[in-house]
Structures are given as structure tokens and as C-alpha cells.
Design an enzyme around this catalytic site. Structure first.
Site, PDB file in Angstrom:
ATOM      1  N   ASP A 280       0.508  -1.130   0.457  1.00 19.98           N
ATOM      2  CA  ASP A 280       0.036   0.102   0.328  1.00 19.98           C
ATOM      3  C   ASP A 280       0.967   1.505   0.189  1.00 19.98           C
ATOM      4  O   ASP A 280       1.688   1.015   0.733  1.00 19.98           O
ATOM      5  CB  ASP A 280      -0.527  -0.011   1.304  1.00 19.98           C
TER       6      ASP A 280
ATOM      7  N   LYS B 281      -8.235   0.181  -5.227  1.00 22.56           N
ATOM      8  CA  LYS B 281      -9.103  -0.128  -4.780  1.00 22.56           C
ATOM      9  C   LYS B 281     -10.802   1.052  -5.220  1.00 22.56           C
ATOM     10  O   LYS B 281     -10.563   1.814  -4.933  1.00 22.56           O
ATOM     11  CB  LYS B 281      -9.456  -0.098  -3.196  1.00 22.56           C
TER      12      LYS B 281
ATOM     13  N   GLY C  40      -5.148  -3.037   8.646  1.00 18.14           N
ATOM     14  CA  GLY C  40      -4.667  -2.360   9.089  1.00 18.14           C
ATOM     15  C   GLY C  40      -4.347  -2.184  11.094  1.00 18.14           C
ATOM     16  O   GLY C  40      -4.524  -0.796  11.682  1.00 18.14           O
TER      17      GLY C  40
ATOM     18  N   ARG D 295      -6.632 -20.505   6.630  1.00 16.68           N
ATOM     19  CA  ARG D 295      -6.696 -21.992   7.435  1.00 16.68           C
ATOM     20  C   ARG D 295      -8.098 -23.053   7.015  1.00 16.68           C
ATOM     21  O   ARG D 295      -8.194 -23.629   6.257  1.00 16.68           O
ATOM     22  CB  ARG D 295      -6.443 -22.383   8.566  1.00 16.68           C
TER      23      ARG D 295
ATOM     24  N   GLY E 255      -3.312  -7.710   8.363  1.00  9.33           N
ATOM     25  CA  GLY E 255      -2.944  -7.863   9.632  1.00  9.33           C
ATOM     26  C   GLY E 255      -1.583  -8.172   9.604  1.00  9.33           C
ATOM     27  O   GLY E 255      -1.046  -8.502  10.350  1.00  9.33           O
TER      28      GLY E 255
ATOM     29  N   GLY F 177       0.056  -3.468   4.328  1.00  9.40           N
ATOM     30  CA  GLY F 177      -0.904  -2.366   4.577  1.00  9.40           C
ATOM     31  C   GLY F 177      -0.073  -1.310   4.734  1.00  9.40           C
ATOM     32  O   GLY F 177       1.015  -0.635   4.474  1.00  9.40           O
ATOM     33  N   SER F 178      -0.126  -1.269   5.974  1.00  9.09           N
ATOM     34  CA  SER F 178       0.205  -0.242   7.318  1.00  9.09           C
ATOM     35  C   SER F 178       1.244  -0.555   7.626  1.00  9.09           C
ATOM     36  O   SER F 178       1.749   0.411   7.997  1.00  9.09           O
ATOM     37  CB  SER F 178      -0.862  -0.266   8.175  1.00  9.09           C
TER      38      SER F 178
END
EC number: 4.3.3.6
Length: 308
Positions: free
Chosen positions: A30, A87, A159, A171, A224, A245-246
Site C-alpha cells: 500500500d 481500490k 490496518g 486455514r 494484518g 498495508g500499514s
């Protein structure tokens, strides 16, 4: 559910899915500025996701999260030579058309943004641009592929910097693929048809998945993933690559620090089963973002439940 019942164009879908195959083994980052995009490219990212705010900032700001401004996306497209994704809101056909007109390489119909339609997803086979979509389970993945998605990712909880939901989702997908394989082996097409009804999936797509022993399109981890160890863990579970991302630019002290983090994650994905290289990647990455534990989140704070 989808907005029409049109059948996926086989030739077009094959081309789109083939383009996504070229990203396998890579990291998609990102980015919010051309400078960040250049850092990602220098670090070895296979693509960037252009958005005005990283998911952690979207969470913090609240309100309605929409497609990024086209001018910002164009600036990032001009800054790098690697593919640029962007997005759109779930169900927002017009945002997707605008992104396609901009010439983005992939459109992410994303739960990170505020859904525009609480009943229908975009019918993705009506677009020339390939789509990537998130999933929590095999049923969601196959519904998105039936609509024309050429690439799938776990939803996780974007995030947060907490990988637990992404782990749960991959999983679950893996377990349900194993279940489909067992159904095909023991009960043939009738057993597969029964499972397809139970999970809300197309029978032929489920049968193909059972025969392949994996999704028929590229499947990346997302949501995450904050550290080299997180990225390698998702590769361990069979993901074809990783969205970050973050975790790269959040709390990075300097551009050099962000570059160091980005390179470490790329190194971890490329060497996910080389634990000596992973030790090096973790040292090079340094301190990770503080993050938010999923355990303490309220239901309305969760993004992964958006979509169906």
C-alpha cells in the site's frame, strides 16, 4: 451475490488470471504518495496499491471511505514501472469503471472501503481490467471467481497489524479445499454438488478446485501482515504472495527506515522457508507497528465481515 447472471468470458478470464500469475512470490505494498511508491519499487515490490490513506488511518479517521482521487492515482502510475492497483467500494460499478478508465493494472473490490451496495458485488467479468477480491472462506472465494475475479486474497483485518484473522481465513480455505477433495474422491460429482450448495459456490468451480487441490487463481495473503515473520507464515500456509498495508510506512521514522522495512518483507517472502534468511529479515526490519489486537475489537469495527 452478483448483479447479473452473465457467464464469465473464458478467454478474457484466462488472460486476466495469467496476468495475476506473474505476481506469484511477490509483495504488494500500500502506498499513498509517489515517493512511497518509488520506495516500494526500489525495495522489490511486485506491485503497489494506490490509496489516499493506509488501512490503519482509515480505521482511525472513521466516516465513509471511498475510492482514492484519480489525480493521486495518476501521480503514482507516473512514478513507477511496476503494476499499480487501486481500490473500489464493494458493489460500486462506477468507481470500478473510473479506475478502469485510469488504466490501473488491477482493481481491488475492497472491504477496506465502505461498501456501496449491501446486496450485490460488482460483476467483474464485464470489465477488461482484472480484479482482486478478499475472502474469509472457500465459498466467498469461489463466488468472487465466478463473478470474474482473477486474483483472491485473504481479508484478514486490515490496518490492525494483527495477523490472526488472515491466518484463520487461509486455514479455513485450505481446510475446505481438503474437504472438497475428499468429497470428490469418495462421492464423486454428487458429493461435490452437495458441498457446493452448502457453501454457496458454483459446482464446476468447486470441482475444479478439488481437482487442482488449490484455488484456480492466485491467492495472496492480506490483512494484518505487519512483519517479515507474518509474511513468511502466510507463505508457509500456501499463499502465493503477500499484501502489506500499514506495516511498511506506518510509524516509519524516515524514508530510509521505510525502505529497510520494505526490503525485509520482500526478503522474507522470497525466502519464507530459509530460517537463516528470516532471522536476517527480522533484524533488518526492526520494530514493527504497534497495531491493534483483534481480540479487543467491537463487531462494528471489523472490516472482514463486509461482503458476502
Amino acid at each position: 451475490m452478483t448483479s447479473t447472471s452473465t457467464t464469465t468470458n473464458g478467454d478474457s478470464f484466462t488472460v486476466k488470471a495469467g496476468l495475476a500469475q506473474m505476481l506469484k512470490g511477490g509483495v504488494i505494498m500500500d502506498v499513498t504518495t509517489p515517493a512511497e511508491a518509488r520506495i516500494a519499487e526500489e525495495a522489490g515490490a511486485c506491485a503497489v496499491m494506490a490509496l489516499e490513506r493506509i488501512p490503519s488511518d482509515i480505521r482511525a479517521a472513521g466516516g465513509v471511505a471511498r475510492m482514492s482521487n484519480p489525480s493521486m492515482i495518476k501521480e503514482i502510475q507516473a512514478a513507477v514501472t511496476i503494476p499499480v492497483m487501486a481500490k473500489a467500494r464493494i458493489g460500486h460499478v462506477t468507481e470500478c469503471r473510473i479506475l478502469e478508465q485510469l488504466g490501473v493494472d488491477y482493481i481491488d473490490e475492497s472491504e477496506v472501503l465502505t461498501p456501496a451496495d449491501d446486496t450485490y458485488h460488482v460483476q467483474k467479468d464485464q470489465f477488461k481490467a482484472p480484479f482482486v477480491c478478499g475472502c474469509r472462506n472457500l465459498g466467498e472465494a469461489l463466488r468472487r471467481i465466478k463473478e470474474g475475479a482473477a486474483m483472491i486474497r485473504t481479508k484478514g483485518e486490515a490496518g490492525t497489524g494483527d495477523v490472526v484473522e488472515a491466518v484463520k481465513h487461509i486455514r479455513t480455505v485450505n481446510a475446505e479445499i481438503a474437504q472438497a477433495k475428499a468429497a470428490l474422491a469418495s462421492g464423486g460429482e454428487l458429493a461435490v454438488a452437495k458441498m457446493a450448495r452448502e457453501i454457496g459456490a458454483d459446482v464446476e468451480l468447486l470441482k475444479k478446485t478439488a481437482e487442482l487441490g488449490r484455488l484456480p487463481v492466485v491467492n495472496f495473503a492480506a490483512g494484518g501482515v505487519a512483519t517479515p515473520a507474518d509474511a513468511a507464515l502466510m507463505m508457509e500456509f500456501g499463499c502465493d504472495g503477500v499484501f502489506v498495508g500499514s506495516g511498511i510506512f506506518k510509524d516509519a521514522k524516515t524514508p530510509e527506515h521505510a525502505l529497510q522495512r520494505a526490503r525485509a518483507v520482500v526478503k522474507a517472502v522470497a525466502n519464507w522457508n530459509d530460517y537463516g534468511a528470516l532471522v536476517e529479515a527480522c533484524i533488518e526490519h526492526g520494530e514493527a507497528m504497534k497495531g491493534i489486537s483483534n481480540a479487543g475489537m467491537k463487531p462494528e469495527e471489523r472490516m472482514a465481515g463486509r461482503g458476502w
